[in-house]
Design a protein around this motif. Structure first.
Motif, mmCIF file in Angstrom:
data_model
loop_
_atom_site.group_PDB
_atom_site.id
_atom_site.type_symbol
_atom_site.label_atom_id
_atom_site.label_comp_id
_atom_site.label_asym_id
_atom_site.label_seq_id
_atom_site.Cartn_x
_atom_site.Cartn_y
_atom_site.Cartn_z
ATOM 1 N N SER A 196 101.653 146.280 105.773
ATOM 2 C CA SER A 196 100.483 145.718 106.452
ATOM 3 C C SER A 196 100.773 144.418 107.193
ATOM 4 O O SER A 196 99.925 143.947 107.949
ATOM 5 C CB SER A 196 99.361 145.463 105.432
ATOM 6 O OG SER A 196 98.928 146.666 104.839
ATOM 7 N N TYR A 197 101.941 143.818 106.957
ATOM 8 C CA TYR A 197 102.266 142.530 107.574
ATOM 9 C C TYR A 197 103.401 142.665 108.577
ATOM 10 O O TYR A 197 104.420 143.319 108.302
ATOM 11 C CB TYR A 197 102.672 141.511 106.512
ATOM 12 C CG TYR A 197 101.511 140.880 105.788
ATOM 13 C CD1 TYR A 197 100.895 139.730 106.275
ATOM 14 C CD2 TYR A 197 101.020 141.433 104.607
ATOM 15 C CE1 TYR A 197 99.820 139.155 105.610
ATOM 16 C CE2 TYR A 197 99.942 140.866 103.931
ATOM 17 C CZ TYR A 197 99.350 139.729 104.443
ATOM 18 O OH TYR A 197 98.286 139.156 103.797
ATOM 19 N N ALA A 198 103.205 142.039 109.746
ATOM 20 C CA ALA A 198 104.313 141.798 110.671
ATOM 21 C C ALA A 198 104.929 140.457 110.300
ATOM 22 O O ALA A 198 104.212 139.522 109.936
ATOM 23 C CB ALA A 198 103.822 141.772 112.112
ATOM 24 N N SER A 218 107.726 146.850 109.798
ATOM 25 C CA SER A 218 108.071 147.701 110.943
ATOM 26 C C SER A 218 108.049 146.932 112.254
ATOM 27 O O SER A 218 108.488 147.456 113.281
ATOM 28 C CB SER A 218 107.118 148.890 111.030
ATOM 29 O OG SER A 218 105.782 148.449 111.199
ATOM 30 N N GLU A 219 107.558 145.681 112.221
ATOM 31 C CA GLU A 219 107.540 144.871 113.433
ATOM 32 C C GLU A 219 107.845 143.424 113.076
ATOM 33 O O GLU A 219 107.247 142.860 112.154
ATOM 34 C CB GLU A 219 106.194 144.996 114.144
ATOM 35 C CG GLU A 219 105.959 146.412 114.674
ATOM 36 C CD GLU A 219 104.681 146.553 115.468
ATOM 37 O OE1 GLU A 219 104.738 146.543 116.716
ATOM 38 O OE2 GLU A 219 103.628 146.676 114.834
ATOM 39 N N LEU A 269 99.799 143.091 118.562
ATOM 40 C CA LEU A 269 100.347 143.012 117.214
ATOM 41 C C LEU A 269 99.524 142.063 116.349
ATOM 42 O O LEU A 269 99.196 142.379 115.188
ATOM 43 C CB LEU A 269 101.806 142.537 117.283
ATOM 44 C CG LEU A 269 102.547 142.358 115.951
ATOM 45 C CD1 LEU A 269 102.693 143.688 115.231
ATOM 46 C CD2 LEU A 269 103.920 141.717 116.190
ATOM 47 N N ARG A 278 96.152 143.787 115.415
ATOM 48 C CA ARG A 278 96.097 144.993 114.579
ATOM 49 C C ARG A 278 96.894 144.882 113.295
ATOM 50 O O ARG A 278 96.752 145.724 112.403
ATOM 51 C CB ARG A 278 96.589 146.207 115.375
ATOM 52 C CG ARG A 278 98.013 146.110 115.859
ATOM 53 C CD ARG A 278 98.429 147.355 116.655
ATOM 54 N NE ARG A 278 99.640 147.134 117.418
ATOM 55 C CZ ARG A 278 100.862 147.124 116.910
ATOM 56 N NH1 ARG A 278 101.016 147.321 115.611
ATOM 57 N NH2 ARG A 278 101.909 146.917 117.679
ATOM 58 N N THR A 279 97.740 143.856 113.165
ATOM 59 C CA THR A 279 98.616 143.742 112.000
ATOM 60 C C THR A 279 98.543 142.328 111.443
ATOM 61 O O THR A 279 98.530 141.351 112.194
ATOM 62 C CB THR A 279 100.078 144.058 112.381
ATOM 63 O OG1 THR A 279 100.132 145.341 113.015
ATOM 64 C CG2 THR A 279 100.973 144.078 111.159
ATOM 65 N N ARG A 280 98.499 142.234 110.129
ATOM 66 C CA ARG A 280 98.502 140.915 109.496
ATOM 67 C C ARG A 280 99.809 140.195 109.772
ATOM 68 O O ARG A 280 100.837 140.827 110.028
ATOM 69 C CB ARG A 280 98.252 141.064 107.992
ATOM 70 C CG ARG A 280 96.813 141.420 107.665
ATOM 71 C CD ARG A 280 96.612 141.813 106.221
ATOM 72 N NE ARG A 280 95.206 141.789 105.851
ATOM 73 C CZ ARG A 280 94.341 142.751 106.126
ATOM 74 N NH1 ARG A 280 94.749 143.846 106.758
ATOM 75 N NH2 ARG A 280 93.062 142.648 105.764
ATOM 76 N N THR A 281 99.773 138.879 109.671
ATOM 77 C CA THR A 281 100.905 138.031 110.047
ATOM 78 C C THR A 281 101.423 137.270 108.842
ATOM 79 O O THR A 281 100.655 136.636 108.116
ATOM 80 C CB THR A 281 100.474 137.015 111.125
ATOM 81 O OG1 THR A 281 100.136 137.719 112.330
ATOM 82 C CG2 THR A 281 101.587 136.023 111.416
ATOM 83 N N TRP A 310 89.926 138.763 113.427
ATOM 84 C CA TRP A 310 90.069 138.820 111.978
ATOM 85 C C TRP A 310 89.041 137.936 111.287
ATOM 86 O O TRP A 310 88.699 136.865 111.781
ATOM 87 C CB TRP A 310 91.471 138.324 111.559
ATOM 88 C CG TRP A 310 92.593 139.241 111.904
ATOM 89 C CD1 TRP A 310 93.459 139.106 112.957
ATOM 90 C CD2 TRP A 310 92.993 140.417 111.208
ATOM 91 N NE1 TRP A 310 94.371 140.126 112.957
ATOM 92 C CE2 TRP A 310 94.119 140.951 111.891
ATOM 93 C CE3 TRP A 310 92.529 141.085 110.073
ATOM 94 C CZ2 TRP A 310 94.781 142.109 111.474
ATOM 95 C CZ3 TRP A 310 93.178 142.241 109.655
ATOM 96 C CH2 TRP A 310 94.280 142.739 110.350
#
Length: 566
Positions: free
Chosen positions: A31-33, A164-165, A254, A257-260, A285
């Motif tokens: 869930s996290y980039a 994945s990122e 990014l 849509r994706t947590r940091t 968010w």
């Protein structure tokens, strides 16, 4: 309370089990980039500390006594940026190497947050990137990358599908070096500097190097040297530079849509702050979502990180500043946090595997007991990781890979081992997958949990053998009266393969074979050895049937102890 520097790996695990349990689960589920800064490379020569020290020494060594010396002019401007005290300035001796100056560490520390201003300084009659390319001897400085613990941990998390990122302003090739060291091709990363880099075949992990890539700049100078972002004007201009439009759009998406999770990144650069501001402008968010949308690994929030939170959460920030800051900060630096995350993610995956194994009579409490045994092994590894964290992550990668090679391939590799992930998908995608039934991993995870439970009582001690020994097991267990090498095998055929490759012999009394399926009867090569020594050879344990037939956890533990027989 420990600081981000003094916290241990085990104490970081405790944070991930407690206050930040939702973050640990979020990372395991992909869930996290990761947003990575120069802080993850500070202990490497090509980390920002090393870059600044090398730059200062270059200018010093090229200085002359000419009052109009162009190198002295640039040197003086850079030193002024560090705002040295009179006492520090008095210790700057141009006749001696910069490393001999007592003040160098303090100067570099202050310049660390001003690196773009440092690299913005011109040298008369030279190109604008002279300090970066020539003074730093960029092609040689950044050519050979020796990965540190952080980079190996990130590469492992990427191979495990947990991240994945990745976005980073770092130029260095340390992440790429880590991937190669773990035995995987660079194609596992889709390295992206500008839009065209995204048009090739997809990879397991997108690696956005949005300030440029050293390896690409060295290998393809004409195309990628001009894409290195270092000076303050370049950082500011990056947001409107048409060359980076596609990458900007991808990074903006990014963030939305994706947590940091930011590690080693002060977020001081204006373009990073503006990217998060764009996400905040569309109310992307909620700050109190679980797990937290934006996390920092730091001792305390920097002004840049605070700005990121402010612009990302917009109007919600002002009235909730203290709660937002507290929920967004993990007080652990990169080495501790990333090693803890590797142990956390792999343990969560093992728990998922163990929970899916066929054991119809095992209660939920029994399953929880096996999970507790896995966490005991995790904690033991964490406790052993602080002496030499680079050696610890290498030892972990080698141990896990060795067990997987035994289990699934019937091989027992020596020395450098290609990292063999538990599964290339995030943890939640593994649950209930029928394809995992034949791998033997579910039964092996349960066996590991039992070993951990017995070790927790103090009856067994768990260790690793010499990885250079082709007869090493995946583990060594020791009791007060004996010890044994433990091997894992998914099926009977893999046991035969382990014998053929010399992992153990059929008259080795200290070998324990944990097979995930049934085991056929075996005859020793020299049956008369039993009569001479009384030794019966290896213990072949059909663990899968034992697990399926057990009545409860206590019965399983008792049967397992009896079969291992040490």
């Amino acid at each position: 309370m420990p600081t981000a520097r003094t916290i241990t790996v085990k104490e970081t695990i405790d944070l991930l089990d407690g206050q930040f349990a939702d973050v640990a689960k979020g990372v395991a589920e992909g869930s996290y980039a990761f947003w990575l800064g120069s802080g993850i490379s500070r202990e490497r020569v090509i980390g920002l500390d090393g870059v600044l020290s090398k730059l200062i020494e270059f200018l010093r060594s090229h200085a002359t006594t000419d009052p109009d010396c162009r190198f002295i002019k640039t040197f003086d401007r850079i030193i002024e940026l560090a705002e040295p005290t009179p006492d520090e300035r008095a210790t700057i001796d141009l006749s001696k190497p910069a490393t001999d100056w007592p003040c160098l560490k303090n100067i570099v520390s202050r310049l660390w947050g001003k690196y773009s201003e440092v690299l913005s300084q011109d040298v008369d009659n030279e190109k604008r990137d002279y300090l970066l390319w020539d003074a730093l001897d960029f092609p040689n400085t950044f050519a050979n990358q020796q990965a540190d613990a952080e980079h190996l941990a990130i590469a492992i998390l990427a191979l495990e599908g947990a991240v994945s990122e990745i976005a980073t302003p770092n130029w260095d090739g340390l992440l790429e070096g880590a991937l190669v060291e773990l035995g995987h091709p660079l194609t596992s990363f889709q390295i992206t500097v500008e839009g065209a880099d995204l048009r090739g075949p997809p990879a397991a992990t997108k690696l956005y190097k949005f300030h440029g890539c050293a390896l690409r700049a060295i290998e393809q100078e004409n195309e990628y040297r001009k894409l290195l972002i270092a000076r303050a004007d370049q950082i500011i201009g990056w947001m409107d530079n048409a060359t980076f439009t596609i990458v900007r759009d991808q990074l903006s998406a990014l963030i939305q849509r994706t947590r940091t999770l930011m590690i080693g990144l002060s977020a001081q650069d204006a373009n990073i702050q503006r990217l998060f501001g764009k996400a905040g402008a569309i109310k992307g968010w909620n700050w109190d979502a679980s797990p937290p949308p934006i996390m920092f690994a730091a001792d305390q929030l920097t002004s840049g990180q605070t700005t990121v939170l402010s612009v990302a959460y917009g109007d919600d920030y002002e009235g909730n500043r203290q709660q937002i800051s507290a929920s967004s900060l993990i007080r652990a630096y990169g080495k501790q946090l990333l090693l803890a995350l590797v142990l956390s993610v792999t343990t969560q995956k093992l728990e998922m595997l163990a929970g899916d194994a066929s054991a119809p009579n095992l209660s939920e409490a029994g399953r929880d007991g096996i999970a507790a045994g896995l966490r005991h092994l995790r904690d033991s590894a964490a406790n052993a990781a602080d002496g030499d964290r680079l050696a610890a992550i290498k030892r972990f990668a080698q141990a896990l890979s060795r067990a997987k090679f035994q289990l699934q391939n019937g091989e027992n590799p020596v020395d450098a081992v290609q990292y063999f992930p538990l599964d290339r998908r995030p943890s939640h995608q593994m649950k209930g997958d029928i394809a995992l039934a034949v791998t033997g991993q579910r039964e092996a995870a349960n066996a590991l949990g039992l070993i951990g439970l017995i070790a927790q009582t103090g009856d067994w001690a768990i260790g690793l053998d010499d990885p250079a020994d082709p007869a090493s097991g995946a583990l060594r267990i020791t009791s007060s009266v004996a010890n044994a090498r433990v091997f894992f095998a998914a099926n009977d055929d893999n046991i035969a393969s382990l014998i053929e490759c010399g992992a153990f012999a059929e008259d080795d009394a200290d070998a324990v074979l944990l097979c995930s399926k049934r085991v056929t009867a075996r005859q020793q090569r020299n049956p008369s050895a039993n009569y001479r020594t009384g030794v019966s050879g290896p213990r072949y344990i059909a663990f899968g049937p034992m697990l399926h037939q057990t009545a409860d956890l206590d019965s399983l533990l008792s049967d397992f102890r009896a079969e291992v027989a040490i």
